[in-house]
Design an enzyme around this catalytic site. Structure first.
Site, PDB file in Angstrom:
ATOM      1  N   LYS A   1      43.793 156.000  94.613  1.00 49.32           N
ATOM      2  CA  LYS A   1      43.366 157.221  95.327  1.00 49.32           C
ATOM      3  C   LYS A   1      44.570 157.948  95.940  1.00 49.32           C
ATOM      4  CE  LYS A   1      39.805 158.388  98.823  1.00 49.32           C
ATOM      5  NZ  LYS A   1      38.794 157.769  99.708  1.00 49.32           N
TER       6      LYS A   1
ATOM      7  N   VAL B   1      30.751 160.204 103.388  1.00 43.83           N
ATOM      8  CA  VAL B   1      30.181 160.233 104.740  1.00 43.83           C
ATOM      9  C   VAL B   1      29.970 161.676 105.210  1.00 43.83           C
ATOM     10  CG1 VAL B   1      31.032 157.979 105.466  1.00 43.83           C
ATOM     11  CG2 VAL B   1      32.510 159.970 105.740  1.00 43.83           C
TER      12      VAL B   1
ATOM     13  N   CYS C   1      36.291 159.481  95.683  1.00 44.43           N
ATOM     14  CA  CYS C   1      35.697 160.090  96.866  1.00 44.43           C
ATOM     15  C   CYS C   1      36.433 161.336  97.356  1.00 44.43           C
ATOM     16  CB  CYS C   1      35.543 159.035  97.969  1.00 44.43           C
ATOM     17  SG  CYS C   1      34.210 159.499  99.128  1.00 44.43           S
TER      18      CYS C   1
ATOM     19  N   GLU D   1      32.953 153.591  95.178  1.00 45.23           N
ATOM     20  CA  GLU D   1      34.259 153.219  95.731  1.00 45.23           C
ATOM     21  C   GLU D   1      34.099 151.879  96.471  1.00 45.23           C
ATOM     22  OE1 GLU D   1      35.208 156.112  98.758  1.00 45.23           O
ATOM     23  OE2 GLU D   1      37.262 155.388  99.049  1.00 45.23           O
TER      24      GLU D   1
HETATM   25  C1  ACM Z   1      35.936 158.805 101.526  1.00 44.26           C
HETATM   26  O1  ACM Z   1      36.876 159.288 100.909  1.00 44.26           O
HETATM   27  N1  ACM Z   1      35.523 157.575 101.307  1.00 44.26           N
HETATM   28  C2  ACM Z   1      35.213 159.595 102.535  1.00 44.26           C
END
Ligand code: ACM
Length: 261
Positions: free
Chosen positions: A108, A168, A141, A38
């Site tokens: 996203k 994370v 992510c 990402e």
């Molecule tokens: C994330 O979605 N970059 C934790």
């Protein structure tokens, strides 16, 4: 089919050096599909919308051009994350690119933490796009924590989920074994490493990029804090058979009439 990932260590705001790092890591590698993290060209920890805007690009910007070169070098398709500018709006996006150009963009839909301050939630439908004989669905992510994302992409016919990430939290890699098993789909989670300390925030990215097979087995697992590239061979067509045994087909056995939400 050969599928793989690059686990890189982006430097915040330094696209040139981030492109160079990827270029070095992929030298001599050939594969049908490769996934990059990402926001691999910009870094993650923006401190304002203005800053995100300065680093964001239209879908045919320098990151797309770089990915076209990468696609040519690896002789395959590449998926990578980028900060997308569309009019006055910014999205945390991923693009699927082949040598000739951009095939598809995904924005996203589930934004994490302060991403909500700079990015708009994705406004495009989840899609599966065929390239090099592989049906590819993209998610980014934190989308992993919503099982609906991978379920939808799998119901749309994905063989492989391309999953650029900047993880994370420590949960995703384990969860992907279940996500892949319940959907009988492959997934490539391309994570990054390194620490970004900016403004009031500090993010330590957790590495351990992973390729997960349709039975939940882990085909590749990267180290926690080193850059890494890996390529594995899969039979993508296995994801098209949802039968678990002679009596159970994971998709035909679904009972959506009982699923209220
Ligand atoms: C994330 O979605 N970059 C934790």
């Amino acid at each position: 089919m050969k599928i793989g990932y690059v686990q890189s260590h982006p430097i915040f705001g330094d696209k040139e050096s981030n492109f160079k790092e990827i270029g070095k890591l992929i030298a001599g590698k050939k594969m049908d599909l490769m996934v990059l993290p990402e926001l691999f060209s910009t870094g993650y920890a923006f401190i304002s919308k203005e800053e995100a805007e300065t680093l964001a690009e239209e879908k045919n910007g320098p990151t797309a051009e770089f990915l076209q070169e990468v696609a040519k070098k690896i002789n395959g398709m590449v998926v990578g994350g980028f900060a997308e500018k569309s009019g006055s709006k910014l999205y945390n996006s991923a693009m699927m690119v082949k040598e000739e150009g951009v095939l598809s963009v995904y924005r996203k839909i589930h934004l994490y933490y302060k991403e909500k301050l700079w990015f708009q939630p994705g406004n495009l439908p989840l899609r599966v796009v065929e390239g090099n004989g592989i049906k590819i669905g993209m998610m980014i992510c934190f989308d992993w924590i919503f099982p609906e994302t991978m379920r939808t992409l799998s119901l749309l016919g994905a063989d492989v989920i391309a999953h650029p990430a900047n993880l994370v939290l420590p949960y995703c890699q384990k969860a992907m074994t279940t996500r892949c098993l319940e959907n009988r789909v492959h997934a490539i989670t391309a994570n990054r490493i390194g620490l970004e300390k900016r403004g009031d925030d500090q993010f330590l990215f957790t590495g351990k990029s992973q390729i997960t097979s349709i039975d939940g087995s882990i085909l590749s697992s990267a180290p926690e804090n080193e850059v890494h590239v890996d390529i594995v061979e899969i039979n993508v067509k296995k994801a098209r058979n949802k039968k678990l045994n002679e009596f159970n087909d994971l998709f035909k056995d679904r009972r959506p009439e009982f699923y209220k939400f």
